[in-house]
Design a protein around this motif. Structure first.
Motif, PDB file in Angstrom:
ATOM      1  N   GLN A  80       0.809  -1.304   0.092  1.00 15.95           N
ATOM      2  CA  GLN A  80       0.019   0.041  -0.034  1.00 15.95           C
ATOM      3  C   GLN A  80       0.979   1.196   0.047  1.00 15.95           C
ATOM      4  O   GLN A  80       0.134   2.386  -0.300  1.00 15.95           O
TER       5      GLN A  80
ATOM      6  N   ARG B 221       3.193   4.032  -1.245  1.00 13.08           N
ATOM      7  CA  ARG B 221       3.087   4.828  -2.619  1.00 13.08           C
ATOM      8  C   ARG B 221       3.750   6.048  -2.773  1.00 13.08           C
ATOM      9  O   ARG B 221       4.353   6.520  -1.904  1.00 13.08           O
TER      10      ARG B 221
ATOM     11  N   THR C 230      -0.501   8.283  -9.152  1.00 13.77           N
ATOM     12  CA  THR C 230       0.173   7.639  -7.820  1.00 13.77           C
ATOM     13  C   THR C 230       0.799   6.258  -8.563  1.00 13.77           C
ATOM     14  O   THR C 230       0.306   5.693  -9.467  1.00 13.77           O
TER      15      THR C 230
ATOM     16  N   ARG D  79       1.987   2.897  -7.057  1.00 13.02           N
ATOM     17  CA  ARG D  79       1.790   2.167  -5.750  1.00 13.02           C
ATOM     18  C   ARG D  79       2.840   0.920  -5.766  1.00 13.02           C
ATOM     19  O   ARG D  79       2.934   0.326  -6.920  1.00 13.02           O
TER      20      ARG D  79
END
Length: 79
Positions: free
Chosen positions: A53, A55, A68, A70
């Motif tokens: 999770q 990022r 984003t 990740r």
């Protein structure tokens, strides 16, 4: 040239206050992917877990979220 901020959001948030002058978002994404891979590799070499999770968020100078990356999207674990 636009300035992009690559914020590392993990157990310890590291906000990029200076940013990177890059010609476009595509190159900012490449920098974010490379940075994430380096952080993942450092964790593995140190024997630490990698949180999928975690990022890197890319924003512009006004703080608008652009993309984003990740960590979980960069790790392919196979049996």
């Amino acid at each position: 040239m636009p300035r992009y901020h690559l914020h590392v959001l993990s157990d310890l948030h590291a906000l990029d206050r200076e940013g990177w002058e890059l010609p476009n978002l595509e190159l900012a994404l490449r920098e974010a992917v490379q940075g994430a891979r380096e952080l993942i590799a450092a964790s593995i070499l140190a024997g630490e877990p990698v949180c999928r999770q975690h990022r890197i968020e890319i924003t512009d100078t006004e703080g608008e979220h652009l993309s984003t990356v990740r960590f979980g999207d960069l790790v392919d674990l196979r049996p």
